[in-house]
Every structure is written in C-alpha cells, then in structure tokens.
Design an enzyme around this catalytic site. Structure first.
Site, PDB file in Angstrom:
ATOM      1  N   SER A  19       0.816  -1.223   0.000  1.00 12.69           N
ATOM      2  CA  SER A  19       0.000   0.000   0.000  1.00 12.69           C
ATOM      3  C   SER A  19       0.851   1.276   0.000  1.00 12.69           C
ATOM      4  O   SER A  19       1.872   1.369   0.679  1.00 12.69           O
ATOM      5  CB  SER A  19      -0.911   0.000   1.232  1.00 12.69           C
ATOM      6  OG  SER A  19      -1.579   1.245   1.291  1.00 12.69           O
ATOM      7  N   LEU A  20       0.373   2.274  -0.734  1.00 13.49           N
ATOM      8  CA  LEU A  20       1.043   3.581  -0.771  1.00 13.49           C
ATOM      9  C   LEU A  20       0.377   4.554   0.207  1.00 13.49           C
ATOM     10  O   LEU A  20       0.833   5.687   0.363  1.00 13.49           O
ATOM     11  CB  LEU A  20       0.979   4.150  -2.197  1.00 13.49           C
ATOM     12  CG  LEU A  20       1.754   3.332  -3.241  1.00 13.49           C
ATOM     13  CD1 LEU A  20       1.417   3.787  -4.639  1.00 13.49           C
ATOM     14  CD2 LEU A  20       3.248   3.431  -2.980  1.00 13.49           C
ATOM     15  N   THR A  66      -9.252  -1.796   3.087  1.00 14.56           N
ATOM     16  CA  THR A  66      -9.061  -2.260   1.721  1.00 14.56           C
ATOM     17  C   THR A  66      -9.434  -3.735   1.663  1.00 14.56           C
ATOM     18  O   THR A  66      -9.976  -4.278   2.641  1.00 14.56           O
ATOM     19  CB  THR A  66      -7.616  -1.957   1.237  1.00 14.56           C
ATOM     20  OG1 THR A  66      -7.514  -2.310  -0.136  1.00 14.56           O
ATOM     21  CG2 THR A  66      -6.562  -2.701   2.041  1.00 14.56           C
ATOM     22  N   LYS A  70     -13.997  -4.076   2.790  1.00 18.83           N
ATOM     23  CA  LYS A  70     -14.827  -2.888   2.536  1.00 18.83           C
ATOM     24  C   LYS A  70     -16.336  -3.139   2.665  1.00 18.83           C
ATOM     25  O   LYS A  70     -17.076  -2.263   3.071  1.00 18.83           O
ATOM     26  CB  LYS A  70     -14.549  -2.339   1.136  1.00 18.83           C
ATOM     27  CG  LYS A  70     -13.222  -1.622   0.991  1.00 18.83           C
ATOM     28  CD  LYS A  70     -13.129  -0.994  -0.391  1.00 18.83           C
ATOM     29  CE  LYS A  70     -11.761  -0.447  -0.668  1.00 18.83           C
ATOM     30  NZ  LYS A  70     -11.657   0.189  -1.983  1.00 18.83           N
ATOM     31  N   ASN A  91     -14.701   2.612   2.973  1.00 21.27           N
ATOM     32  CA  ASN A  91     -13.231   2.553   2.910  1.00 21.27           C
ATOM     33  C   ASN A  91     -12.572   3.453   3.950  1.00 21.27           C
ATOM     34  O   ASN A  91     -11.351   3.484   4.042  1.00 21.27           O
ATOM     35  CB  ASN A  91     -12.717   2.884   1.499  1.00 21.27           C
ATOM     36  CG  ASN A  91     -12.786   4.368   1.195  1.00 21.27           C
ATOM     37  OD1 ASN A  91     -13.619   5.083   1.747  1.00 21.27           O
ATOM     38  ND2 ASN A  91     -11.914   4.832   0.327  1.00 21.27           N
ATOM     39  N   ASP A 106     -14.060   6.576  -2.038  1.00 26.22           N
ATOM     40  CA  ASP A 106     -13.702   6.165  -3.406  1.00 26.22           C
ATOM     41  C   ASP A 106     -14.572   6.896  -4.435  1.00 26.22           C
ATOM     42  O   ASP A 106     -14.071   7.314  -5.495  1.00 26.22           O
ATOM     43  CB  ASP A 106     -13.902   4.651  -3.593  1.00 26.22           C
ATOM     44  CG  ASP A 106     -12.768   3.839  -2.987  1.00 26.22           C
ATOM     45  OD1 ASP A 106     -11.645   4.375  -2.869  1.00 26.22           O
ATOM     46  OD2 ASP A 106     -12.998   2.667  -2.632  1.00 26.22           O
ATOM     47  N   TYR A 229      -3.599   1.669 -11.112  1.00 27.06           N
ATOM     48  CA  TYR A 229      -2.565   2.706 -11.016  1.00 27.06           C
ATOM     49  C   TYR A 229      -1.153   2.136 -11.025  1.00 27.06           C
ATOM     50  O   TYR A 229      -0.183   2.887 -10.978  1.00 27.06           O
ATOM     51  CB  TYR A 229      -2.784   3.602  -9.791  1.00 27.06           C
ATOM     52  CG  TYR A 229      -2.908   2.866  -8.487  1.00 27.06           C
ATOM     53  CD1 TYR A 229      -1.783   2.427  -7.803  1.00 27.06           C
ATOM     54  CD2 TYR A 229      -4.157   2.589  -7.951  1.00 27.06           C
ATOM     55  CE1 TYR A 229      -1.894   1.732  -6.621  1.00 27.06           C
ATOM     56  CE2 TYR A 229      -4.285   1.893  -6.763  1.00 27.06           C
ATOM     57  CZ  TYR A 229      -3.157   1.464  -6.106  1.00 27.06           C
ATOM     58  OH  TYR A 229      -3.274   0.766  -4.936  1.00 27.06           O
TER      59      TYR A 229
HETATM   60  P1  NAP Z   1     -13.235  -6.392  -7.035  1.00 26.01           P
HETATM   61  O1  NAP Z   1     -14.247  -5.983  -6.025  1.00 26.01           O
HETATM   62  O2  NAP Z   1     -12.553  -7.720  -6.934  1.00 26.01           O
HETATM   63  O3  NAP Z   1     -13.975  -6.307  -8.469  1.00 26.01           O
HETATM   64  C1  NAP Z   1     -13.323  -6.621  -9.665  1.00 26.01           C
HETATM   65  C2  NAP Z   1     -14.336  -6.642 -10.796  1.00 26.01           C
HETATM   66  O4  NAP Z   1     -13.628  -6.853 -12.012  1.00 26.01           O
HETATM   67  C3  NAP Z   1     -15.372  -7.752 -10.699  1.00 26.01           C
HETATM   68  O5  NAP Z   1     -16.565  -7.293 -11.256  1.00 26.01           O
HETATM   69  C4  NAP Z   1     -14.728  -8.851 -11.562  1.00 26.01           C
HETATM   70  O6  NAP Z   1     -15.654  -9.755 -12.102  1.00 26.01           O
HETATM   71  C5  NAP Z   1     -14.176  -8.000 -12.673  1.00 26.01           C
HETATM   72  N1  NAP Z   1     -13.122  -8.657 -13.434  1.00 26.01           N
HETATM   73  C6  NAP Z   1     -11.964  -9.153 -12.953  1.00 26.01           C
HETATM   74  N2  NAP Z   1     -11.218  -9.616 -13.980  1.00 26.01           N
HETATM   75  C7  NAP Z   1     -11.932  -9.426 -15.122  1.00 26.01           C
HETATM   76  C8  NAP Z   1     -11.743  -9.705 -16.486  1.00 26.01           C
HETATM   77  N3  NAP Z   1     -10.635 -10.324 -16.893  1.00 26.01           N
HETATM   78  N4  NAP Z   1     -12.695  -9.357 -17.373  1.00 26.01           N
HETATM   79  C9  NAP Z   1     -13.824  -8.758 -16.955  1.00 26.01           C
HETATM   80  N5  NAP Z   1     -14.094  -8.461 -15.681  1.00 26.01           N
HETATM   81  C10 NAP Z   1     -13.160  -8.790 -14.768  1.00 26.01           C
HETATM   82  O7  NAP Z   1     -12.055  -5.331  -7.136  1.00 26.01           O
HETATM   83  P2  NAP Z   1     -12.159  -3.746  -6.889  1.00 26.01           P
HETATM   84  O8  NAP Z   1     -11.839  -3.438  -5.491  1.00 26.01           O
HETATM   85  O9  NAP Z   1     -13.453  -3.287  -7.459  1.00 26.01           O
HETATM   86  O10 NAP Z   1     -10.908  -3.221  -7.763  1.00 26.01           O
HETATM   87  C11 NAP Z   1     -10.951  -3.246  -9.169  1.00 26.01           C
HETATM   88  C12 NAP Z   1      -9.726  -2.506  -9.707  1.00 26.01           C
HETATM   89  O11 NAP Z   1      -9.793  -1.135  -9.351  1.00 26.01           O
HETATM   90  C13 NAP Z   1      -8.383  -3.029  -9.148  1.00 26.01           C
HETATM   91  O12 NAP Z   1      -7.424  -2.976 -10.175  1.00 26.01           O
HETATM   92  C14 NAP Z   1      -8.044  -2.019  -8.073  1.00 26.01           C
HETATM   93  O13 NAP Z   1      -6.637  -1.904  -7.869  1.00 26.01           O
HETATM   94  C15 NAP Z   1      -8.588  -0.741  -8.718  1.00 26.01           C
HETATM   95  N6  NAP Z   1      -8.909   0.291  -7.717  1.00 26.01           N
HETATM   96  C16 NAP Z   1      -8.290   1.479  -7.849  1.00 26.01           C
HETATM   97  C17 NAP Z   1      -8.575   2.489  -6.947  1.00 26.01           C
HETATM   98  C18 NAP Z   1      -7.876   3.808  -7.101  1.00 26.01           C
HETATM   99  O14 NAP Z   1      -7.905   4.596  -6.145  1.00 26.01           O
HETATM  100  N7  NAP Z   1      -7.307   4.103  -8.258  1.00 26.01           N
HETATM  101  C19 NAP Z   1      -9.512   2.284  -5.910  1.00 26.01           C
HETATM  102  C20 NAP Z   1     -10.135   1.041  -5.814  1.00 26.01           C
HETATM  103  C21 NAP Z   1      -9.821   0.040  -6.731  1.00 26.01           C
HETATM  104  P3  NAP Z   1     -15.979 -11.162 -11.377  1.00 26.01           P
HETATM  105  O15 NAP Z   1     -16.981 -10.837 -10.307  1.00 26.01           O
HETATM  106  O16 NAP Z   1     -16.519 -11.987 -12.467  1.00 26.01           O
HETATM  107  O17 NAP Z   1     -14.663 -11.678 -10.837  1.00 26.01           O
END
Ligand code: NAP
Length: 286
Positions: A19-20, A66, A70, A91, A106, A229
């Site tokens: 984590s950052l 995280t 959440k 969060n 978020d 990111y």
């Molecule tokens: P999550 O709750 O695990 O949700 C991931 C989603 O992506 C689910 O709907 C999953 O579908 C889908 N998915 C995964 N692989 C896929 C693929 N190959 N094709 C299509 N759909 C796919 O994760 P999250 O917390 O929402 O995080 C998602 C992304 O956002 C991560 O990369 C995370 O690092 C990023 N994020 C960034 C920030 C930021 O501040 N920039 C904040 C939060 C999250 P299934 O249900 O079918 O597995």
C-alpha cells in the site's frame, strides 16, 4: 516524531505491504505539523471484528479499509454515511469519541479525479467495465453527478444486476444496460463519452496482457479512465491515446480518496499535490 500524544490512524487489509497510503498520509501529517501517524495493519478476513473493536479500545483516530473488508465492515459500525450505505462499501472509518462512522471516499475521489480533466458528467453516457467494489463506487459517483446512461460490462451478470437494481432505487431516471459477453459493449462504446476500467485487468504483474478494450473499439472524443494505477500508464491507456482519446490514470482517484479520508480525520485541507507527487514517484521506483 511519534510521542505520547500522537494520534494513530491506519489501514486494515490483507495484503497491506504494497500500500502507498502510509507514505501519502504520513507525508500529509508532517506537512501540516499534525501530531499524527498512519500505520499498515495486516488484518485477516476472519479477524475484522477484533480489529474494529481495537479502534475504540486503542483510541485510534480512524482507519482506511481495503480488500477484503470494505463490504463486510458495514455491519460492525455505529453509523454509516448515506452514500457508503448505497454503495454497500466503506473505505474510511472515523472514530468520533468512541462512535465509529463509516464513509466511502472512493466515489467522490473518482469524481474529483475525473473533474481534474475538465470532464462534466451531467447528461453524459458512460461504459463501466466491472461490477465489483470500485465499480459500484464509480457508478454511484457518476449517477449522483447526473450521467444519463450507463452500460455495465461484467463477467458475473449477478453482480451487474445487483448494481443496476441498487442504482435504479436512487436514480430511477438513469438508463442502464448490462451485458456479460462483450458484443453490445462495442455498440455502447460508439456512443459513449466516458469509458472506465474498474476491473484489475492491466494491473502489474499482468500488465503486458491484452487490454480489456482494443483500439478499434475506441474513438476520438472518448475519455478513457483506468482505475489501475500500477502501472500508471496501462496498455488500455496506451491504446486509448493511440486511438485519439483523452486518458485518465488511477493515481488521481487513489490520491483524492486518501485526501478526503485525511480531511474527515483532521478537519484540515489535504496537501493533494504533495500526496500525488509522493505516490507518483514511489510508483516510478517500483
Ligand atoms: P473487485 O471488487 O474484486 O472487483 C473486480 C471486478 O472486475 C469484478 O466485477 C470482476 O468480475 C471484474 N473482473 C476481474 N477480472 C476481469 C476480467 N478479466 N474481465 C472482466 N471483468 C473482470 O475489485 P475492486 O476493489 O473493485 O478493484 C478493481 C480494480 O480497481 C483493481 O485494479 C483495483 O486496484 C482498482 N482500484 C483502484 C482504486 C484507485 O484509487 N485508483 C480504488 C479502488 C480500486 P468477477 O466478479 O466476475 O470476478
């Protein structure tokens, strides 16, 4: 310097080593001369209840949450902010004299990052890839800002259906389509103003794999936002730039959600540029 009166904040998650947040929160505390510090706490999925009790027991000022906490944390809190309740995810926890308040930064963090590009969501059409925790925050953030149409692409049609159902309760005028196989997403993209990747596709160490959308599906005038990111310049964003699209990486959302948590805890304006430069430099060294 940590002393007897230092207020402690932290991050509960598993894993937390990458984590950052400790870097950007501690820098922000130092910049404002606040007697506070921020620590990562490795909290396994089955120890969340113990960890939440420890916030009051140890007098922590608050924590971020995280993966994997959440959603489940909602049932352990005294009060939950309305937007976090709608999103069904928290969060950020603030400890107000023993009462634990839950927030979701978020959603406004994503909107703040989006607005930094000059994009105005009202009346716009968006395509959202994914229906997990981050996608839900983005969808509610965009709905609150008045988008007119949302197309959700998700592998698991049940999570997309639940998101659409939840959105429709609060935003009955929002047009929503859901799809699980990719065909109609290409069609939705032709008329879209905004594409958001809220899946982990493109994230390190799988950053060389095919992006979730190809260059042919993208058009100039489309703003392409990737929540990933690390790396900040994902293959999706490279394809988008090559197709003449404007692009937005996930760093802005990361920093703004942290800045909003900082403001909830301290009541002070967060030094957003300092936080942004710190995480951006740290990512370059990874
Ligand atoms: P999550 O709750 O695990 O949700 C991931 C989603 O992506 C689910 O709907 C999953 O579908 C889908 N998915 C995964 N692989 C896929 C693929 N190959 N094709 C299509 N759909 C796919 O994760 P999250 O917390 O929402 O995080 C998602 C992304 O956002 C991560 O990369 C995370 O690092 C990023 N994020 C960034 C920030 C930021 O501040 N920039 C904040 C939060 C999250 P299934 O249900 O079918 O597995």
């Amino acid at each position: 310097m940590v002393g007897g009166s230092t207020k402690v904040f932290g991050l509960f998650g598993d894993p937390v080593a990458q984590s950052l947040s400790p870097l950007m929160q501690n820098l922000a505390f130092q910049e404002l001369f606040l007697d506070c510090c921020y620590l990562p706490f490795l909290v396994a999925e089955n120890r969340l209840a113990d960890a939440i009790n420890a916030i009051s027991a140890l007098g922590l000022g608050g924590v971020n949450l995280t993966i994997p906490h959440k959603e489940r944390v909602l049932s352990y809190l005294d009060e939950v902010d309305e937007q976090a309740r709608r999103i069904r995810a928290v969060n950020t926890i603030v400890n107000r004299e023993g009462t634990l308040w839950g927030y979701n930064t978020d959603a406004p963090g994503f909107i703040a990052s989006l607005e930094s590009t000059g994009f105005k969501p009202r009346g716009k059409k968006a395509v959202l890839m994914g229906a997990g925790g981050a996608a839900r925050a983005v969808a509610f953030g965009l709905a609150e800002e008045g988008i007119s149409k949302l197309h959700i692409y998700c592998r698991n049609i049940d999570s997309g259906g639940l998101l659409a159902k939840d959105l429709q309760v609060y935003y009955p005028g929002l047009l929503i389509t859901i799809e699980g196989d990719g065909a109609s997403t290409s069609r939705a993209l032709t008329e879209a103003d905004l594409l958001i990747n809220a899946t982990p596709e493109g994230m390190y160490p799988c950053h060389q794999e095919e992006p979730i959308c190809t260059r042919k599906q993208l058009h100039p005038g489309l703003l392409v936002s990737d929540l990933v990111y690390n790396p900040s310049r994902t293959r999706l964003l490279k394809e988008a730039a090559a197709a003449g699209c404007e692009t937005l990486d996930g760093l802005g959302m990361l920093v703004h959600q942290g800045a909003l948590a900082f403001e909830l805890w301290t009541g002070e304006k967060a030094p957003v540029d300092l936080m942004y430069n710190a995480v951006s430099n740290a990512l370059r060294k990874l």
